[in-house]
Motif scaffolding. Structure first.
Motif, short mmCIF file in Angstrom:
data_model
loop_
_atom_site.label_atom_id
_atom_site.label_comp_id
_atom_site.label_asym_id
_atom_site.label_seq_id
_atom_site.Cartn_x
_atom_site.Cartn_y
_atom_site.Cartn_z
N ASP A 61 -3.06 19.91 -51.13
CA ASP A 61 -2.59 19.52 -52.47
C ASP A 61 -3.43 18.36 -52.87
OD1 ASP A 61 -0.63 17.30 -52.33
OD2 ASP A 61 -0.20 18.32 -50.66
N ASN A 84 -1.37 31.46 -55.43
CA ASN A 84 -0.21 31.19 -55.60
C ASN A 84 0.48 32.34 -55.96
OD1 ASN A 84 -0.74 28.08 -55.07
ND2 ASN A 84 -1.15 27.89 -57.30
N TYR A 133 5.82 33.07 -49.47
CA TYR A 133 4.68 32.75 -48.73
C TYR A 133 4.14 33.96 -47.73
CZ TYR A 133 1.82 31.49 -44.54
OH TYR A 133 0.83 31.38 -43.45
N GLN A 137 3.32 26.02 -50.11
CA GLN A 137 4.02 25.24 -51.13
C GLN A 137 5.10 24.22 -50.45
OE1 GLN A 137 4.93 26.95 -55.16
NE2 GLN A 137 3.87 28.82 -54.54
N ARG A 158 11.36 22.24 -49.50
CA ARG A 158 10.36 22.18 -48.56
C ARG A 158 10.31 22.61 -47.37
NH1 ARG A 158 6.02 17.61 -51.27
NH2 ARG A 158 5.64 18.76 -53.24
#
Length: 280
Positions: free
Chosen positions: A99, A147, A151, A165, A235
């Motif tokens: 990222d 994206n 996932y 992400q 996350r």
């Protein structure tokens, strides 16, 4: 009505990109490549067939003495791992960044040259960000990225990958499988809330970088009241979901993923004692 039309156009474009990347991946799988980057990526397919590797996370459990034991091993590391370089002689074989926030932090500290001392795997966005600062030459190998909300493991990294992400470790594991490793050992992968539990270094990122990260996510997701704690928990949970999917994928490929982390909260992969593994 305008919003619905806009979303429909985005969906069609995303599907079109996925089909295009899929076609590119099929061609690359058969050795048909159209760029230097594609050739470099293809050259890593099954490069380490049957071997083992160590994937180093930046969790609070990571010990400097453990890294010393990785000298002579193929190892992956990520993001701001260079924080340990003045304490150990170990250096990772490959570096990973997924990222642009990490690139921002690295550049702020004037350490981009240090990161580019070894092959760096990333995606096109990261590559373009780095290129605006310093032309990386052949040191950066980037993957196409798609994206999506949930996932999933890419069956063909030559086509594209789907980011979790949440953690760059998912890309590291996918690439380790792509490279042909049969045994993958995770070290320093605590799977805790990075904004509360922290990293291996108290100064891993400063408050300004965390706030930059938070503001970037707030704007991207249109959630102005999101807190650092909430972002960290989101996350962490996404990471756990991704690791479950990666384990299922690795099991089908008959690849063993072991957790050699000292402590932490990741119980999806079989735990092993790092000292025993490192001495083999």
């Amino acid at each position: 009505m305008f919003y619905n039309i806009k979303q429909s156009i985005k969906t069609v474009l995303k599907q079109g990109i996925k089909v295009w990347y899929g076609l590119i991946g099929i061609l690359r799988s058969h050795g048909i490549v159209f760029s230097g980057n594609a050739r470099r990526l293809l050259s890593y397919r099954n490069k380490y067939d049957g071997q083992r590797c160590f994937l180093v996370g930046n969790g609070p459990s990571l010990r400097m003495e453990d890294l010393q034991k990785l000298n002579g091993e193929v190892s992956f590391a990520c993001n701001i791992i260079y924080k340990v370089f003045d304490k150990v002689s170990w250096r990772p074989t490959y570096h990973f960044i997924s990222d642009v926030v990490a690139v921002h932090a690295i550049n702020e500290e004037g350490m981009l040259d240090k990161v580019l001392e070894r092959p760096l795997f990333s995606n096109k966005d990261v590559y373009e960000k780095i290129k605006r600062i310093k032309y990386p030459g052949e040191q950066v190998i980037y993957l196409n990225r798609i994206n999506q909300q949930k996932y999933r493991v890419s069956r063909n990294p030559l086509a594209y990958y789907v980011p979790a992400q949440a953690t760059v470790m998912t890309l590291m594991i996918e690439m380790a499988v792509f490279m042909g490793f049969q045994e993958i050992y995770l070290l320093g992968v605590d799977c805790t809330n990075t904004f509360t539990a922290g990293h291996f270094e108290k100064s891993y990122t400063g408050k300004s970088v965390d706030e930059y990260n938070l503001e970037w996510v707030r704007k991207k997701t249109n959630r102005p009241n999101l807190t650092l704690y909430e972002l960290g928990e989101e996350r962490r949970l996404r990471s756990l979901d991704a690791y479950r999917k990666l384990k299922e994928y690795a099991d089908r490929k008959q690849v063993k993923i072991y957790n050699a982390t000292r402590g932490g909260a990741l119980e999806i992969f079989e735990r092993v004692d790092f000292d025993t593994v490192a001495s083999k």
